[in-house]
Design a protein around this motif. Structure first.
Motif, PDB file in Angstrom:
ATOM      1  N   SER A 260       0.824  -1.205   0.000  1.00 32.87           N
ATOM      2  CA  SER A 260       0.000   0.000   0.000  1.00 32.87           C
ATOM      3  C   SER A 260       0.862   1.260   0.000  1.00 32.87           C
ATOM      4  O   SER A 260       2.050   1.227   0.335  1.00 32.87           O
ATOM      5  CB  SER A 260      -0.914   0.013   1.227  1.00 32.87           C
ATOM      6  OG  SER A 260      -0.147   0.144   2.411  1.00 32.87           O
ATOM      7  N   GLU A 261       0.239   2.367  -0.383  1.00 33.22           N
ATOM      8  CA  GLU A 261       0.950   3.647  -0.405  1.00 33.22           C
ATOM      9  C   GLU A 261       1.437   4.020   0.992  1.00 33.22           C
ATOM     10  O   GLU A 261       2.518   4.597   1.150  1.00 33.22           O
ATOM     11  CB  GLU A 261       0.018   4.725  -0.950  1.00 33.22           C
ATOM     12  CG  GLU A 261       0.675   6.073  -1.151  1.00 33.22           C
ATOM     13  CD  GLU A 261      -0.248   7.068  -1.817  1.00 33.22           C
ATOM     14  OE1 GLU A 261       0.082   8.264  -1.782  1.00 33.22           O
ATOM     15  OE2 GLU A 261      -1.299   6.659  -2.346  1.00 33.22           O
ATOM     16  N   LYS A 262       0.654   3.662   2.013  1.00 36.90           N
ATOM     17  CA  LYS A 262       1.049   3.965   3.393  1.00 36.90           C
ATOM     18  C   LYS A 262       2.323   3.228   3.760  1.00 36.90           C
ATOM     19  O   LYS A 262       3.229   3.789   4.391  1.00 36.90           O
ATOM     20  CB  LYS A 262      -0.082   3.585   4.343  1.00 36.90           C
ATOM     21  CG  LYS A 262       0.208   3.886   5.799  1.00 36.90           C
ATOM     22  CD  LYS A 262      -0.967   3.510   6.687  1.00 36.90           C
ATOM     23  CE  LYS A 262      -0.669   3.803   8.144  1.00 36.90           C
ATOM     24  NZ  LYS A 262      -1.798   3.409   9.028  1.00 36.90           N
ATOM     25  N   CYS A 264       4.566   2.155   1.657  1.00 39.05           N
ATOM     26  CA  CYS A 264       5.653   2.674   0.828  1.00 39.05           C
ATOM     27  C   CYS A 264       6.221   3.975   1.383  1.00 39.05           C
ATOM     28  O   CYS A 264       7.379   4.309   1.152  1.00 39.05           O
ATOM     29  CB  CYS A 264       5.168   2.884  -0.604  1.00 39.05           C
ATOM     30  SG  CYS A 264       4.828   1.333  -1.481  1.00 39.05           S
ATOM     31  N   ARG A 265       5.408   4.731   2.107  1.00 41.67           N
ATOM     32  CA  ARG A 265       5.866   5.993   2.693  1.00 41.67           C
ATOM     33  C   ARG A 265       6.671   5.766   3.966  1.00 41.67           C
ATOM     34  O   ARG A 265       7.272   6.694   4.485  1.00 41.67           O
ATOM     35  CB  ARG A 265       4.666   6.886   3.012  1.00 41.67           C
ATOM     36  CG  ARG A 265       4.000   7.498   1.789  1.00 41.67           C
ATOM     37  CD  ARG A 265       3.166   8.702   2.214  1.00 41.67           C
ATOM     38  NE  ARG A 265       2.480   9.301   1.087  1.00 41.67           N
ATOM     39  CZ  ARG A 265       1.169   9.209   0.876  1.00 41.67           C
ATOM     40  NH1 ARG A 265       0.419   8.545   1.720  1.00 41.67           N
ATOM     41  NH2 ARG A 265       0.620   9.778  -0.172  1.00 41.67           N
ATOM     42  N   ASN A 366      12.339   4.964  -4.710  1.00 42.47           N
ATOM     43  CA  ASN A 366      11.897   4.898  -3.311  1.00 42.47           C
ATOM     44  C   ASN A 366      13.017   5.251  -2.349  1.00 42.47           C
ATOM     45  O   ASN A 366      12.849   6.040  -1.418  1.00 42.47           O
ATOM     46  CB  ASN A 366      11.367   3.498  -2.999  1.00 42.47           C
ATOM     47  CG  ASN A 366      10.456   3.484  -1.786  1.00 42.47           C
ATOM     48  OD1 ASN A 366      10.660   4.226  -0.840  1.00 42.47           O
ATOM     49  ND2 ASN A 366       9.461   2.629  -1.813  1.00 42.47           N
ATOM     50  N   ALA A 372       6.987   7.902  -2.334  1.00 38.49           N
ATOM     51  CA  ALA A 372       6.128   6.744  -2.073  1.00 38.49           C
ATOM     52  C   ALA A 372       5.664   6.183  -3.410  1.00 38.49           C
ATOM     53  O   ALA A 372       4.907   6.821  -4.127  1.00 38.49           O
ATOM     54  CB  ALA A 372       4.929   7.137  -1.228  1.00 38.49           C
ATOM     55  N   ILE A 373       6.132   4.995  -3.748  1.00 40.62           N
ATOM     56  CA  ILE A 373       5.861   4.442  -5.078  1.00 40.62           C
ATOM     57  C   ILE A 373       4.831   3.327  -4.996  1.00 40.62           C
ATOM     58  O   ILE A 373       4.995   2.362  -4.264  1.00 40.62           O
ATOM     59  CB  ILE A 373       7.147   3.885  -5.712  1.00 40.62           C
ATOM     60  CG1 ILE A 373       8.213   4.973  -5.803  1.00 40.62           C
ATOM     61  CG2 ILE A 373       6.860   3.326  -7.098  1.00 40.62           C
ATOM     62  CD1 ILE A 373       7.783   6.159  -6.618  1.00 40.62           C
ATOM     63  N   THR A 374       3.772   3.481  -5.751  1.00 39.91           N
ATOM     64  CA  THR A 374       2.800   2.405  -5.957  1.00 39.91           C
ATOM     65  C   THR A 374       2.884   1.991  -7.411  1.00 39.91           C
ATOM     66  O   THR A 374       3.514   2.657  -8.239  1.00 39.91           O
ATOM     67  CB  THR A 374       1.378   2.865  -5.632  1.00 39.91           C
ATOM     68  OG1 THR A 374       1.037   3.909  -6.538  1.00 39.91           O
ATOM     69  CG2 THR A 374       1.275   3.378  -4.204  1.00 39.91           C
ATOM     70  N   TYR A 377       1.392   4.686  -9.672  1.00 34.05           N
ATOM     71  CA  TYR A 377       2.265   5.848  -9.767  1.00 34.05           C
ATOM     72  C   TYR A 377       3.451   5.547 -10.682  1.00 34.05           C
ATOM     73  O   TYR A 377       3.843   6.344 -11.525  1.00 34.05           O
ATOM     74  CB  TYR A 377       2.748   6.234  -8.373  1.00 34.05           C
ATOM     75  CG  TYR A 377       3.660   7.441  -8.351  1.00 34.05           C
ATOM     76  CD1 TYR A 377       3.127   8.722  -8.302  1.00 34.05           C
ATOM     77  CD2 TYR A 377       5.043   7.286  -8.381  1.00 34.05           C
ATOM     78  CE1 TYR A 377       3.960   9.839  -8.292  1.00 34.05           C
ATOM     79  CE2 TYR A 377       5.884   8.389  -8.378  1.00 34.05           C
ATOM     80  CZ  TYR A 377       5.334   9.656  -8.324  1.00 34.05           C
ATOM     81  OH  TYR A 377       6.143  10.749  -8.329  1.00 34.05           O
ATOM     82  N   TYR A 378       4.018   4.356 -10.497  1.00 30.44           N
ATOM     83  CA  TYR A 378       5.167   3.954 -11.311  1.00 30.44           C
ATOM     84  C   TYR A 378       4.807   3.912 -12.795  1.00 30.44           C
ATOM     85  O   TYR A 378       5.557   4.409 -13.647  1.00 30.44           O
ATOM     86  CB  TYR A 378       5.665   2.583 -10.846  1.00 30.44           C
ATOM     87  CG  TYR A 378       6.701   1.978 -11.775  1.00 30.44           C
ATOM     88  CD1 TYR A 378       8.024   2.422 -11.753  1.00 30.44           C
ATOM     89  CD2 TYR A 378       6.341   0.972 -12.664  1.00 30.44           C
ATOM     90  CE1 TYR A 378       8.962   1.871 -12.608  1.00 30.44           C
ATOM     91  CE2 TYR A 378       7.280   0.423 -13.520  1.00 30.44           C
ATOM     92  CZ  TYR A 378       8.590   0.877 -13.491  1.00 30.44           C
ATOM     93  OH  TYR A 378       9.504   0.333 -14.332  1.00 30.44           O
TER      94      TYR A 378
END
Length: 419
Positions: A260-262, A264-265, A366, A372-374, A377-378
């Motif tokens: 998840s984006e969370k 990844c952050r 990253n 923050a890569i999803t 987004y990538y």
């Protein structure tokens, strides 16, 4: 009028038995017949029982049993129409098969066989209990009694069987003047007494119409002081699915979702990343899920739903894999989620995986740029980069052509001036 029937049983169980139950999975059509088999080779265990556990039901329902020998009365009343027992409990290899005829969708369940020692009634142990009790709704209380004449009986239990066929433990006693009431029953409604080792009473106060049931008093002879003789031995169970004729057999669609984006952050290297595998739109629900990394099975960090969940007419199951950051960012790792589906005849694998090429790029973005890569987004970034690169090439070509044109023009003017 409140009617209560109750009986007293002398029973015993034992552990350490190998039970062979097969098949483990059965898929069949409505109206057909299936046979489940159960056997063992323990001489003293002359009792074999069959139970049914329906989807979403926490209780096991007794279908029937063989006790040295058996007949049509060995099947419980609510199961007699569609269930049959057959086998041999006298030979060295004891067996009891369960046949289900005229299958219906409601017969979909997991079926278990169990075995225990056979303790037959003898002249040395006599059990006395009134066969029935009638009281009026609203009377202050009713007292059920059970008496036996052996000092070797340590444990005595009271069970309640409602009209649905389910058996519930109400109370038990491990010795004289010691008893306990089991949830969801409570002390304000039920009281068990055992003033003498050989006698027990169960009092219900007040007596209401909803208390109408069959009450069983069970006595267990336990020469090992309950060390290993109080449980039945169960087989692995057979999961039976009766196919709905209106729903076709459908294999699963398998998809892996990236962290998840969370997550990844979160740049804490000690924390793990979670891959989510979803298998959906399949029928029936005979599936198993497992993970592989670079072709090898993974068991650590795997959490899979205990059972598939029904969504309208099809099923869905999810599995999560938690992996350390250093393994997640290794470009040489490839993760695969595999769902094995049984269609009644064959087991087939369906899978999805993460390609290492994606990991190489998200590592750079990253870890170096703290973005923050999803996956979405990538894909947007790479697509934009491709477009920008193409535009740059076109511009460069136009600029080059323009420069060449200017050079050519200048050379033409100089030639004329010399002449």
């Amino acid at each position: 009028m409140l009617s209560i029937l109750f009986f007293c049983y002398l029973t015993g169980f034992s552990l350490g038995i190998d039970i062979h139950q097969f098949p483990s999975n059965v898929i069949s059509k409505t109206g057909s017949e299936v046979v489940l088999f159960c056997s063992h080779e323990q001489a003293s265990h002359r009792v074999i029982l069959w139970y049914q556990k329906s989807p979403g039901d926490e209780d096991l329902k007794l279908i029937g049993y063989g006790y040295g020998q058996f007949n049509n009365d060995s099947v419980e009343e609510t199961f007699k129409k569609h269930f049959r027992l057959d086998g041999d409990l006298q030979s060295a290899k004891k067996n009891l098969s369960l046949s289900i005829v005229g299958l219906k969708v409601e017969h979909t369940a997991t079926y278990y066989c169990a075995t225990r020692e056979a303790h037959y009634f003898s002249d040395a142990v006599n059990i006395h209990q009134p066969p029935s009790e009638l009281v009026r709704d609203g009377e202050q209380s009713v007292t059920l009694k059970c008496e036996q004449d052996s000092d070797q009986i340590y444990y005595m239990y009271w069970y309640r069987q409602a009209s649905s066929g389910e058996m519930e433990l109400v109370a038990y006693s491990a010795s004289k003047d010691a008893s306990s009431i089991e949830a969801p029953f409570n002390n304000s409604k039920y009281t068990m007494t055992r003033r003498e080792l050989r006698r027990t009473e169960l009092q219900i106060h007040p007596a209401e119409a909803k208390d109408s049931a069959v009450y069983y008093s069970v006595s267990i002879t336990d020469s090992a002081h309950c060390a290993s003789t109080s449980e039945a031995i169960f087989g692995g169970g057979t999961k039976l699915t009766v196919l709905d004729k209106n729903i076709p057999i459908t294999p699963p669609k398998v998809k892996i979702f990236y962290p998840s984006e969370k997550e990844c952050r979160d740049y804490d290297r000690k924390k793990k990343r979670t891959l989510l595998c979803v298998a959906s739109d399949f029928y029936p629900d005979h599936v198993s899920v497992y993970w592989k990394r670079n072709g090898r099975n993974i068991t650590n960090g795997v959490a899979t739903d205990p059972a598939a969940k029904k969504e309208e007419k099809k099923y869905k199951i999810t599995s999560r894999l938690k992996i350390p950051l250093e393994e997640w960012v290794d470009p040489n790792n490839k993760y695969t989620c595999i769902v094995t589906f049984f269609d009644g005849k064959n087991y087939t694998d369906y899978n999805d995986n993460i390609e290492g090429l994606f990991l190489k790029h998200i590592i750079i973005l990253n870890l170096l740029f703290k973005i923050a890569i999803t996956r979405g987004y990538y894909m947007r970034v790479t697509q934009n980069a491709k477009v920008s690169y193409t535009v740059l090439i076109v511009k460069s070509c136009v600029y080059g052509a323009f420069v060449c044109f200017l050079v050519w023009k200048l050379q033409g003017k100089r030639g004329k001036q010399r002449k």
